[in-house]
Design an enzyme around this catalytic site. Structure first.
Site, PDB file in Angstrom:
ATOM      1  N   GLU A 326     -28.051  -9.906  17.776  1.00  0.00           N
ATOM      2  CA  GLU A 326     -28.271 -10.876  16.649  1.00  0.00           C
ATOM      3  C   GLU A 326     -29.673 -11.334  16.653  1.00  0.00           C
ATOM      4  OE1 GLU A 326     -28.808 -14.680  14.330  1.00  0.00           O
ATOM      5  OE2 GLU A 326     -28.981 -14.337  16.612  1.00  0.00           O
ATOM      6  N   GLU A 327     -30.142 -11.747  17.866  1.00  0.00           N
ATOM      7  CA  GLU A 327     -31.609 -12.139  18.126  1.00  0.00           C
ATOM      8  C   GLU A 327     -32.756 -11.316  17.517  1.00  0.00           C
ATOM      9  OE1 GLU A 327     -31.727 -15.407  18.353  1.00  0.00           O
ATOM     10  OE2 GLU A 327     -30.072 -15.928  19.679  1.00  0.00           O
ATOM     11  N   HIS A 424     -33.346 -21.092  22.369  1.00  0.00           N
ATOM     12  CA  HIS A 424     -34.041 -20.279  22.819  1.00  0.00           C
ATOM     13  C   HIS A 424     -35.112 -20.477  24.175  1.00  0.00           C
ATOM     14  CE1 HIS A 424     -34.108 -17.962  18.604  1.00  0.00           C
ATOM     15  NE2 HIS A 424     -32.792 -18.222  19.265  1.00  0.00           N
TER      16      HIS A 424
HETATM   17 ZN   LIG Z   1     -27.699 -17.442  17.643  1.00  0.00          ZN
END
Ligand SMILES: [Zn+2]
Ligand SMILES: *[C@@H]1O[C@H](CO)[C@@H](O)[C@H](O)[C@H]1NC(C)=O
Ligand SMILES: *[C@@H]1O[C@H](CO)[C@@H](O)[C@H](O)[C@H]1NC(C)=O
Ligand SMILES: *[C@@H]1O[C@H](CO)[C@@H](O)[C@H](O)[C@H]1NC(C)=O
Ligand SMILES: *[C@@H]1O[C@H](CO)[C@@H](O)[C@H](O)[C@H]1NC(C)=O
Ligand SMILES: *[C@@H]1O[C@H](CO)[C@@H](O)[C@H](O)[C@H]1NC(C)=O
Length: 461
Positions: A326-327, A424
């Site tokens: 996803e990232e 993150h």
């Molecule tokens: Zn996420």
């Protein structure tokens, strides 16, 4: 989560096909699920499944750590999940192959040489190239915005461009992370250092994805802390010469095979129709990926786990998908959509949790007026845990294509105002999560998914 590519679509259709009587009938049907909802909530929050989401997630994140796309740790963790999902008694457990980017950070450092020697904490941004092996030693041009950069374009050539943009929310401030390198290169910058995209910092750099542009020179790019960005800006305003030495050894390796992880409880009456619950299993390569998005992935597993444990079998199939990559730009979510979109008419509801699993308030929902009215009834089943809010516009990159295609979509509304403090960064660990809050989120997720999957009819769209 990454920067969202698309937000939900607001549907404004008339009620002609789905008249008021029909909605009333479905609302009445929903209200009969209070007993089952209470059982789910009781099992998840007070009963034998108490703390289970947290404990399961802690086992995985402590064992495998962070799980960036392309890494061996992500693939080992997926293998482990497949066996856990089978052990949990779920059906059709399998991985669906997806080719994903393989970026490796390598060693990196940034040192302020002038006006004062100061090593700076940095995190290179996903997909960044390396510097030459001896690094880049250059003067800095510090700006607060793209506008300021464009005004000072004449001074930018050969400089390291430092952005000290204000925090104005993730989507506005995040553009500096996503496009900072390209904008810097366009005016002749040789590297870019970007203030981390967070409203609060305890000297923590935050990584994330960034995009190069096909026709613009690729330059190395990293995030620095809010503290250093502000200091460099002050130094610059005093007219001091700022000299920085940046060294990065990041590598963009050939794509590798990863997997979306899938498991089901097959529907008893309409097995081809699907309610999908999801979160992404990959993370960045720092912290433990516990909040982003271990929590969302594991409440999604827990939703099926709770239903199974209560011996319930919904009329439609409940499917959990733990997305990969996803990232890097919803790679897993997009691959799943391309593979399964032929069956879009059988997707009743798509759900994703990727914006925190703190105390839940309810659901963010996208659907037409009739579906919204029915969903208002569903969240009323969550009164005992105070999660009855329904607000529009779900935010979830992995489900966005389905929602665009007209499938009702839902995300978790929760007390996530601190989400970007940890996002993150090395701070994204189990310490951010709370077992009770995860239990509440799992209960919301399970009640909504089960109820919709078991109604006589699919949600109108
Ligand atoms: Zn996420
Ligand atoms: C869940 O954790 C809490 C402490 O966080 C503890 O008091 C409780 O006994 C645990 N419940 C179960 C079922 O283990
Ligand atoms: C966590 O792992 C241990 C073994 O290391 C196991 O005994 C325990 O049951 C696991 N807990 C959960 C909730 O999966
Ligand atoms: C890049 O340049 C090519 C050829 O000049 C052009 O066709 C294309 O549109 C450009 N792409 C972008 C993203 O600017
Ligand atoms: C579409 O649904 C049918 C019926 O459930 C199933 O057999 C088929 O595998 C599905 N196709 C895809 C691409 O998911
Ligand atoms: C329920 O949630 C609302 C906000 O959604 C909050 O104002 C209220 O204090 C909560 N009540 C309880 C009992 O937690």
């Amino acid at each position: 989560m990454i920067l969202l590519l698309t937000s939900g679509v607001a549907w404004t259709s008339s009620l002609s096909e789905f008249d008021a009587t029909h909605i009333d009938k479905m609302r009445w049907e929903v209200s009969k699920y209070q007993g089952i909802a209470d059982k789910i909530i009781d099992l998840a929050v007070h009963g034998a499944a108490q703390n289970q989401t947290y404990n399961r997630l802690a086992n995985v994140t402590d064992k495998f750590g962070s799980r960036i796309a392309g890494s061996a740790s992500l693939e080992s963790a997926i293998d482990y999940m497949l066996s856990e999902l089978i052990d949990d008694g779920l059906e059709n457990v399998h991985g669906e192959d997806v080719m994903v980017p393989h970026w490796v950070r390598g060693k990196e450092s940034a040192t302020l040489l002038e006006p004062r020697l100061h090593p700076m904490a940095i995190l290179g941004l996903g997909s960044s190239i390396a510097t030459p092996s001896l690094g880049i030693k250059a003067e800095a041009l510090v700006v607060k915005s793209f506008d300021e950069l464009h005004k000072k374009a004449a001074q930018a050539k050969g400089k390291i461009i430092v952005y000290n943009q204000d925090w104005e929310g993730y989507s506005i401030s995040g553009k500096y992370r996503t496009h900072g390198a390209v904008e810097a290169a366009k005016v002749g910058g040789v590297a870019s250092l970007i203030r981390s995209v967070t409203p609060l910092s305890v000297y923590s750099p935050h990584t994330g994805h960034q995009d190069y542009s096909p026709n613009v020179t690729k330059i190395p790019t990293a995030c620095i802390t809010v503290e250093d960005a502000e200091m460099l800006y002050r130094m610059s305003n005093r007219g001091e010469r700022i000299l920085i030495h940046l060294q990065m050894s990041a590598q963009n390796l050939p794509p590798v095979k990863s997997r979306n992880t899938v498991a089901e409880i097959v529907g008893s009456k309409y097995p081809e129709q699907v309610v999908l619950v999801s979160g992404h299993f990959d993370s960045w390569d720092v912290g433990q990926g516990a909040m982003d998005d271990g929590g969302g992935a594991f409440i999604s597993w827990q939703a099926l786990s709770l239903v199974k444990r209560l011996g319930l079998c919904p009329k439609r199939t409940l499917r959990v998908v733990l997305w990969t990559a996803e990232e890097e730009g919803v790679i897993g979510g997009q691959a799943y959509y391309e593979r399964h979109k032929g069956n879009i008419s059988n997707y009743d509801l798509v759900m994703e949790s990727d914006m925190g699993t703190f105390t839940p308030y309810g659901i963010q929902f996208s659907g037409n007026k009739a579906a919204t009215t029915i969903m208002e009834g569903v969240v009323q089943l969550l009164k005992s845990i105070n999660a009855t809010q329904l607000s529009p516009h779900p935010v979830g990159g992995d489900i966005a294509s389905w929602v665009k295609g007209g499938v009702p979509g839902a995300t978790l509304l929760n007390e996530n105002q601190d989400y970007f403090f940890y996002h993150h960064s090395d701070g994204d660990t189990m310490t951010v999560l709370d077992p009770h809050q995860l239990d509440l989120c799992a209960a919301v997720w399970a009640v909504v998914a089960y109820t919709i999957a078991d109604l006589d009819e699919m949600l109108p769209r």
